[in-house]
Design a protein around this motif. Structure first.
Motif, PDB file in Angstrom:
ATOM      1  N   LEU A   1      75.130  41.046 109.810  1.00 38.65           N
ATOM      2  CA  LEU A   1      73.808  41.187 109.224  1.00 38.65           C
ATOM      3  C   LEU A   1      72.896  40.085 109.747  1.00 38.65           C
ATOM      4  O   LEU A   1      73.217  38.901 109.645  1.00 38.65           O
ATOM      5  N   ASN A   2      71.779  40.486 110.304  1.00 36.59           N
ATOM      6  CA  ASN A   2      70.812  39.538 110.844  1.00 36.59           C
ATOM      7  C   ASN A   2      69.903  39.048 109.713  1.00 36.59           C
ATOM      8  O   ASN A   2      69.232  39.857 109.056  1.00 36.59           O
ATOM      9  N   PRO A   3      69.844  37.738 109.456  1.00 35.50           N
ATOM     10  CA  PRO A   3      69.054  37.237 108.331  1.00 35.50           C
ATOM     11  C   PRO A   3      67.571  37.595 108.435  1.00 35.50           C
ATOM     12  O   PRO A   3      66.926  37.880 107.416  1.00 35.50           O
TER      13      PRO A   3
ATOM     14  N   VAL B   1      57.843  45.411 113.107  1.00 33.66           N
ATOM     15  CA  VAL B   1      58.598  45.481 111.857  1.00 33.66           C
ATOM     16  C   VAL B   1      59.459  46.735 111.834  1.00 33.66           C
ATOM     17  O   VAL B   1      60.644  46.693 111.474  1.00 33.66           O
ATOM     18  N   SER B   2      58.889  47.885 112.235  1.00 32.68           N
ATOM     19  CA  SER B   2      59.635  49.148 112.254  1.00 32.68           C
ATOM     20  C   SER B   2      60.839  49.051 113.179  1.00 32.68           C
ATOM     21  O   SER B   2      61.936  49.540 112.863  1.00 32.68           O
ATOM     22  N   GLN B   3      60.626  48.425 114.326  1.00 36.60           N
ATOM     23  CA  GLN B   3      61.723  48.307 115.302  1.00 36.60           C
ATOM     24  C   GLN B   3      62.863  47.460 114.738  1.00 36.60           C
ATOM     25  O   GLN B   3      64.044  47.806 114.885  1.00 36.60           O
TER      26      GLN B   3
ATOM     27  N   LEU C   1      66.779  48.549 113.855  1.00 35.11           N
ATOM     28  CA  LEU C   1      67.969  47.830 114.331  1.00 35.11           C
ATOM     29  C   LEU C   1      68.888  47.467 113.174  1.00 35.11           C
ATOM     30  O   LEU C   1      70.112  47.488 113.313  1.00 35.11           O
ATOM     31  N   LEU C   2      68.299  47.142 112.010  1.00 31.61           N
ATOM     32  CA  LEU C   2      69.117  46.834 110.842  1.00 31.61           C
ATOM     33  C   LEU C   2      69.910  48.060 110.398  1.00 31.61           C
ATOM     34  O   LEU C   2      71.083  47.953 110.007  1.00 31.61           O
ATOM     35  N   GLU C   3      69.299  49.244 110.483  1.00 35.67           N
ATOM     36  CA  GLU C   3      70.024  50.472 110.169  1.00 35.67           C
ATOM     37  C   GLU C   3      71.195  50.660 111.132  1.00 35.67           C
ATOM     38  O   GLU C   3      72.289  51.074 110.726  1.00 35.67           O
ATOM     39  N   THR C   4      70.967  50.335 112.400  1.00 36.86           N
ATOM     40  CA  THR C   4      72.035  50.458 113.395  1.00 36.86           C
ATOM     41  C   THR C   4      73.154  49.472 113.093  1.00 36.86           C
ATOM     42  O   THR C   4      74.345  49.813 113.158  1.00 36.86           O
TER      43      THR C   4
ATOM     44  N   LYS D   1      71.705  54.638 106.517  1.00 31.05           N
ATOM     45  CA  LYS D   1      70.294  55.018 106.454  1.00 31.05           C
ATOM     46  C   LYS D   1      69.626  54.223 105.344  1.00 31.05           C
ATOM     47  O   LYS D   1      69.959  54.357 104.167  1.00 31.05           O
ATOM     48  N   LEU D   2      68.694  53.347 105.730  1.00 30.52           N
ATOM     49  CA  LEU D   2      68.042  52.454 104.780  1.00 30.52           C
ATOM     50  C   LEU D   2      66.629  52.913 104.430  1.00 30.52           C
ATOM     51  O   LEU D   2      66.118  52.537 103.374  1.00 30.52           O
TER      52      LEU D   2
END
Length: 292
Positions: free
Chosen positions: A3-5, A34-36, A40-43, A48-49
């Motif tokens: 998880l990226n902080p 922000v969308s990008q 990446l966090l979903e990946t 699916k967030l």
């Protein structure tokens, strides 16, 4: 899963601000950036967030849970960072340290001398407190840290405390210098069932431990004296009036007593403890470092 902080922070901001544009404005970023990052966090999470509703996005149930967990994760990381940064700040102010008798002589006094040379603006106040006294004092805020033992079953060390291991020592049997068992090997306590015993104060760590070990050996000790000061207890044994048990750190070599290890060794783990929560002050950290 890693998880990226930074991306967790963006997700948490989205839960707070409601839209990607508002998050971008608050952090001086572009909405596309922000969308990008959220994609990446979903990946990274393989979950699916976010879901689109027209031209807006909203958090899925999983996204909402992670956003709220992220707040606690980020708060903890901020506290750790503050704690590490504080190592570079000069320690100063009053630190109240509770410690039991033998720790004061062997651990605390050398630490006090070292701290006085290194940090002239740090003031250390030492209070003699046995484990049954020091842990309640720590939890109530009467002291900033304590030296205690991890095996005092009557006052357990819980998740509300952070521990810094310091050292270990063994519980030993003390007998007068002319006792017939002087010079023999490890002691079987059952052989001392008829001896007069000197004890620490009632309810203290050593009083409870000695009672428990004697009962495990099959007898109730005949207590002829209780002393709040180990020097008085050692003098009582030295005079031939009793036998006793103490931690090896507490056996002052100025007294002529003989020590015997126990057949079944009883180690004592000595640790420093501070309240868990906000990062300790630099002065408290300096004292912990000196004790270690």
């Amino acid at each position: 899963m890693t998880l990226n902080p930074w991306r967790l922070r963006l997700l948490n901001k989205l839960e707070a601000h409601g839209t990607i544009r508002a998050v971008a404005t608050a952090l001086d970023l572009s909405p596309s950036s922000v969308s990008q990052q959220l994609a990446l966090l979903e990946t990274e999470t393989r979950t699916k967030l976010l879901e689109r509703t027209g031209r807006r996005v909203r958090l899925t149930p999983a996204g909402l849970i992670l956003a709220r967990r992220a707040a606690a994760i980020l708060d903890h990381m901020d506290a750790v960072e503050a704690e590490l940064r504080s190592f570079g700040t000069e320690p100063a102010g009053l630190v109240r340290l509770g410690a039991f008798q033998s720790a004061i002589h062997t651990l605390v006094t050398p630490a006090v001398l070292r701290l006085a040379r290194t940090y002239p603006h740090l003031e250390l106040q030492v209070l003699e407190l046995e484990p049954h006294e020091s842990l309640p004092a720590l939890r109530s805020g009467d002291v900033d840290l304590v030296i205690t033992t991890t095996d005092f079953v009557e006052e357990p060390l819980g998740p509300d405390l952070d521990l810094v291991p310091l050292t270990t020592d063994l519980i030993v049997l003390l007998v007068p210098p002319g006792h017939p068992t002087v010079g023999l090997g490890p002691a079987d306590l059952a052989a001392y069932a008829d001896e007069p015993w000197a004890f620490d104060r009632s309810g203290s760590y050593m009083s409870n431990l000695t009672t428990r070990l004697c009962r495990q050996a099959g007898f109730e000790p005949k207590v002829v004296g209780r002393f709040s000061n180990y020097s008085t207890l050692l003098r009582h044994v030295e005079a031939g009036l009793s036998v006793a048990m103490l931690p090896s750190l507490a056996v002052d070599p100025r007294y002529e007593v003989a020590t015997r290890p126990l057949v079944v060794p009883v180690p004592r783990a000595i640790t420093a403890a501070v309240r868990r929560g906000a990062a300790p002050r630099p002065a408290v950290l300096a004292v912990l470092d000196a004790l270690s």
